[in-house]
Scaffold this active site. Structure first.
Site, PDB file in Angstrom:
ATOM      1  N   TYR A   1       1.772 -15.184   7.694  1.00  0.00           N
ATOM      2  CA  TYR A   1       1.892 -14.021   8.266  1.00  0.00           C
ATOM      3  C   TYR A   1       3.602 -13.694   7.915  1.00  0.00           C
ATOM      4  O   TYR A   1       4.002 -12.726   7.391  1.00  0.00           O
ATOM      5  CB  TYR A   1       1.901 -13.782   9.702  1.00  0.00           C
ATOM      6  CG  TYR A   1       2.424 -12.439  10.215  1.00  0.00           C
ATOM      7  CD1 TYR A   1       1.419 -11.211   9.943  1.00  0.00           C
ATOM      8  CD2 TYR A   1       3.549 -12.214  11.070  1.00  0.00           C
ATOM      9  CE1 TYR A   1       1.869  -9.862  10.630  1.00  0.00           C
ATOM     10  CE2 TYR A   1       3.620 -10.876  11.741  1.00  0.00           C
ATOM     11  CZ  TYR A   1       2.995  -9.996  11.319  1.00  0.00           C
ATOM     12  OH  TYR A   1       3.351  -8.646  11.803  1.00  0.00           O
TER      13      TYR A   1
ATOM     14  N   ASP B   1     -11.358  -1.043   2.219  1.00  0.00           N
ATOM     15  CA  ASP B   1     -10.915  -2.235   2.123  1.00  0.00           C
ATOM     16  C   ASP B   1      -9.784  -2.016   1.080  1.00  0.00           C
ATOM     17  O   ASP B   1     -10.044  -2.219  -0.073  1.00  0.00           O
ATOM     18  CB  ASP B   1     -11.819  -3.251   1.640  1.00  0.00           C
ATOM     19  CG  ASP B   1     -11.427  -4.572   1.318  1.00  0.00           C
ATOM     20  OD1 ASP B   1      -9.931  -4.733   1.940  1.00  0.00           O
ATOM     21  OD2 ASP B   1     -11.982  -5.647   1.091  1.00  0.00           O
TER      22      ASP B   1
END
Length: 251
Positions: free
Chosen positions: A155, A59
């Site tokens: 985004y 991660d």
């Protein structure tokens, strides 16, 4: 131009699929020693097995985990020369009105697209500075240069942040021999999310997008990977702080 990366060690993020996996293929073909990382444990393991390359599930939004990964690779190989950073994406989100966006929606896309790129660059920078030679190539997006076709506010904002990060890190690292550049792909169908996005436009919408490209075709993950390979090469040593649009000539 014959690009060879023998004796170079490359860490490729987002390598389980799509652009990241395509970069793994082209960097390996150029002779580099590659290490692959992705949040998708099964996917990156499969990619590593197919390429006979070390695979690391990680991660990257976790600073300690990203730093530990870089340290592990540098200790194993005795060096780390190139970061090719493709981790990111929309995390299953779709375009919605601004009023509907939650804090988790917003933060998760910055974690996916910006945090890992910064933590890996931070962890690698001492190794790159000591060697006096390095390359960082980040996969940005056309959404980092203009409004996003996805309609996803977080985004677009995150990819604009990647563009800013490329330029700022170039200013800091280029005097030490490390160039930092980005590749801004157009719409590339590399995973279920991008295929779903493409289908959602309908026949007329898809044709409008194609008509807005000089090439009149969508690109491939390989188109993006080969651009990244060039920016990571010896031949691109005087190119830094740049965002290369690889989008078929979007109007």
């Amino acid at each position: 131009m014959d690009i060879r990366l023998h004796d170079r060690v490359v860490l490729i993020s987002g390598a389980a699929q799509g652009i990241g996996r395509a970069m793994a293929l082209v960097f390996k073909a150029a002779g580099a020693t590659i290490h692959l990382t992705d949040l998708d444990e099964a996917g990156v393991a499969a990619a590593g097995a197919s390429l006979s390359a070390p695979a690391h599930a990680c991660d990257l939004s976790d600073r300690a985990a990203a730093h530990a990964l870089v340290r592990k690779i540098a200790e194993a190989e005795g060096r780390l020369d190139i970061l090719a950073l493709a981790a990111g994406g929309v995390r299953g989100q779709v375009g919605r009105p601004i009023e509907e966006i939650t804090e988790e929606d917003w933060r998760s896309l910055f974690q996916a697209n910006v945090d890992g790129a910064f933590w890996l660059s931070q962890a690698a920078s001492p190794h790159l500075k000591r060697s006096g030679w390095g390359r960082i190539v980040m996969i940005a997006s056309g959404a980092g240069l203009r409004p996003s076709l996805t309609g996803i506010q977080a985004y677009a904002a995150a990819k604009h942040a990647v563009v800013g990060l490329v330029r700022q890190l170039s200013w800091e690292l280029a005097p030490h021999g490390t160039t930092v550049n980005g590749v801004a792909p157009g719409l590339i169908l590399t995973n279920p999310a991008t295929h779903e996005q493409w289908e959602s436009y309908g026949p007329e919408g898809r044709q409008r997008i194609l008509d807005g490209l000089h090439t009149r075709r969508l690109g491939s993950a390989e188109d993006i990977a080969t651009a990244a390979l060039f920016l990571a090469s010896e031949q691109a040593g005087w190119i830094t702080g740049q965002i290369l649009s690889v989008d078929g000539g979007r109007l």
